[in-house]
Write an enzyme that holds these catalytic residues in place. Structure first.
Site, mmCIF file in Angstrom:
data_model
loop_
_atom_site.group_PDB
_atom_site.id
_atom_site.type_symbol
_atom_site.label_atom_id
_atom_site.label_comp_id
_atom_site.label_asym_id
_atom_site.label_seq_id
_atom_site.Cartn_x
_atom_site.Cartn_y
_atom_site.Cartn_z
ATOM 1 N N ASN A 9 -56.203 -30.300 -11.004
ATOM 2 C CA ASN A 9 -55.370 -31.082 -11.860
ATOM 3 C C ASN A 9 -55.489 -32.520 -11.580
ATOM 4 O O ASN A 9 -55.210 -33.000 -10.343
ATOM 5 C CB ASN A 9 -54.004 -30.404 -11.375
ATOM 6 C CG ASN A 9 -52.808 -31.471 -12.242
ATOM 7 O OD1 ASN A 9 -53.188 -32.157 -13.073
ATOM 8 N ND2 ASN A 9 -51.577 -31.527 -11.977
ATOM 9 N N LYS A 11 -54.407 -35.177 -13.054
ATOM 10 C CA LYS A 11 -53.269 -35.937 -13.377
ATOM 11 C C LYS A 11 -53.396 -37.014 -14.104
ATOM 12 O O LYS A 11 -54.505 -37.139 -14.957
ATOM 13 C CB LYS A 11 -52.351 -36.229 -12.144
ATOM 14 C CG LYS A 11 -52.130 -34.911 -11.252
ATOM 15 C CD LYS A 11 -50.969 -35.263 -9.953
ATOM 16 C CE LYS A 11 -51.104 -33.887 -9.337
ATOM 17 N NZ LYS A 11 -50.097 -33.881 -8.229
ATOM 18 N N HIS A 91 -45.546 -27.687 -14.533
ATOM 19 C CA HIS A 91 -45.715 -28.286 -13.358
ATOM 20 C C HIS A 91 -44.480 -29.173 -12.716
ATOM 21 O O HIS A 91 -44.023 -29.559 -13.496
ATOM 22 C CB HIS A 91 -46.922 -29.416 -13.333
ATOM 23 C CG HIS A 91 -47.521 -30.042 -12.308
ATOM 24 N ND1 HIS A 91 -46.751 -30.838 -11.527
ATOM 25 C CD2 HIS A 91 -48.496 -29.666 -11.317
ATOM 26 C CE1 HIS A 91 -47.316 -31.243 -10.358
ATOM 27 N NE2 HIS A 91 -48.566 -30.426 -10.420
ATOM 28 N N GLU A 93 -44.013 -31.952 -11.760
ATOM 29 C CA GLU A 93 -43.874 -33.439 -12.196
ATOM 30 C C GLU A 93 -43.325 -33.407 -13.538
ATOM 31 O O GLU A 93 -42.535 -34.163 -14.049
ATOM 32 C CB GLU A 93 -45.378 -34.201 -11.955
ATOM 33 C CG GLU A 93 -45.482 -34.409 -10.538
ATOM 34 C CD GLU A 93 -47.149 -34.340 -10.102
ATOM 35 O OE1 GLU A 93 -47.916 -34.654 -10.947
ATOM 36 O OE2 GLU A 93 -47.312 -34.260 -9.125
ATOM 37 N N GLU A 163 -46.394 -23.488 -6.418
ATOM 38 C CA GLU A 163 -46.685 -24.595 -5.928
ATOM 39 C C GLU A 163 -45.011 -25.122 -5.445
ATOM 40 O O GLU A 163 -44.300 -25.691 -6.033
ATOM 41 C CB GLU A 163 -46.872 -25.653 -6.951
ATOM 42 C CG GLU A 163 -48.249 -25.237 -7.622
ATOM 43 C CD GLU A 163 -48.865 -26.617 -8.137
ATOM 44 O OE1 GLU A 163 -49.965 -26.937 -7.871
ATOM 45 O OE2 GLU A 163 -48.175 -27.356 -9.135
ATOM 46 N N GLY A 169 -48.567 -33.306 -3.071
ATOM 47 C CA GLY A 169 -49.095 -34.654 -2.684
ATOM 48 C C GLY A 169 -48.231 -35.111 -1.611
ATOM 49 O O GLY A 169 -48.290 -36.275 -1.333
ATOM 50 N N SER A 209 -50.847 -29.696 -1.506
ATOM 51 C CA SER A 209 -51.851 -30.217 -0.419
ATOM 52 C C SER A 209 -52.708 -29.451 0.157
ATOM 53 O O SER A 209 -53.050 -29.324 1.434
ATOM 54 C CB SER A 209 -50.744 -30.854 0.892
ATOM 55 O OG SER A 209 -50.114 -31.611 0.303
HETATM 56 C C1 PEP Z 1 -50.663 -30.248 -7.908
HETATM 57 O O1 PEP Z 1 -50.116 -31.447 -8.403
HETATM 58 O O2 PEP Z 1 -50.771 -29.323 -8.541
HETATM 59 C C2 PEP Z 1 -51.206 -30.399 -6.475
HETATM 60 C C3 PEP Z 1 -51.098 -29.179 -5.963
HETATM 61 O O3 PEP Z 1 -51.326 -31.579 -5.946
HETATM 62 P P1 PEP Z 1 -51.688 -31.761 -4.373
HETATM 63 O O4 PEP Z 1 -52.945 -31.035 -4.213
HETATM 64 O O5 PEP Z 1 -52.144 -33.289 -4.369
HETATM 65 O O6 PEP Z 1 -50.650 -31.529 -3.270
#
Ligand code: PEP
Length: 246
Positions: A9, A11, A91, A93, A163, A169, A209
């Site tokens: 992703n 973003k 997601h 966000e 997630e 993040g 992460s």
């Molecule tokens: C995400 O936004 O789907 C995600 C997993 O981000 P990150 O790997 O940066 O934590």
């Protein structure tokens, strides 16, 4: 056998030339037995579709109508018409910054599936919910309110991404045992709602992460079928290293 998948992703990152370079580099080395999906910003989707040798291409968002007066939005029908095959839904966000509700996500799921796109459905609890031990109930509600109205046939076109919001993040990763516990729980919900065989065939990805250092441990778990990767998907070498971690 369910698919192993590593999805990136991007973003709202990368300019025009950086996006071209990353599309080229994630296609430069052959990765076997793992499906790679990239989710670039809308601007670069057409280019990603036309320059992908091994990566499949997904959109980060859609609006749940086919066309019309929805200024600034992109429809599943438009995505499908340029060769996009997947779309993220739910997601964290978009849930937290854009205020998207479970009911709105349900309408996106329906619009995508009726345009032959596959859904990568994100679910997960926030830190306070994990700390008070209600993470299973939160994820169950998210699945029930946005996905479990689907027929068993339509559900075959859904990939689930667990997630934990506190891990996205932040550099904090769920332990492989925490991930496995939630993935097994999600699979049991799918089995109860649909069937053992549908549950067995559904890919459930971990996101939060995930990086080349922790991917191997996470992917070694029976119910972790790959990852949805944010930050580490912005560099081809780390994205491909994660894909080689099975
Ligand atoms: C995400 O936004 O789907 C995600 C997993 O981000 P990150 O790997 O940066 O934590």
């Amino acid at each position: 056998m369910r698919k192993k998948i590593v999805a990136g992703n991007w973003k709202m990152n990368l300019n025009d030339s950086e996006a071209s370079e990353l599309i080229q580099n994630v296609n430069a080395e052959k990765i076997n037995d793992v499906e790679l999906i990239i989710f670039p910003p809308f601007l670069y989707l057409d280019r990603a579709v036309n320059n992908s040798i091994q990566t499949k291409v997904g959109a980060q968002n859609c609006y749940p109508e086919n066309s019309g007066a929805f200024t600034g939005e992109i429809s599943p029908e438009q995505l499908q018409s340029v060769g996009v095959e997947f779309c993220l839904v739910g997601h964290s966000e978009r849930r937290s910054i854009l205020g998207e509700s479970n009911a709105f996500l349900k309408s996106k799921v329906n619009a995508l599936l009726s345009n032959q796109l596959q859904v990568v459905f994100c679910c997960g609890e926030v830190k306070e919910e994990r700390e008070s031990g209600v993470q299973n109930q939160i994820v169950k509600n998210q699945l029930e309110e946005s996905l479990f109205h689907l027929s068993e046939e339509d559900f075959q076109n859904v990939i689930v991404a667990y997630e934990p919001v506190w891990a996205i993040g932040t550099g904090l990763t769920a332990s492989s045992d925490q991930a496995e516990e939630m993935h097994a729980f999600i699979r049991s919900l799918i089995a109860q709602k649909y069937s053992e065989s549908t549950a067995e065939n559904t890919s459930i990805l971990y996101g939060g992460s995930c990086n080349p250092t922790n991917a191997q441990e996470l992917f070694s778990k029976e119910n972790v079928d790959g990852g949805l990767i944010g930050g580490a998907a912005l560099k081809a070498d780390s994205f491909l290293a994660i894909a080689k971690s099975f």
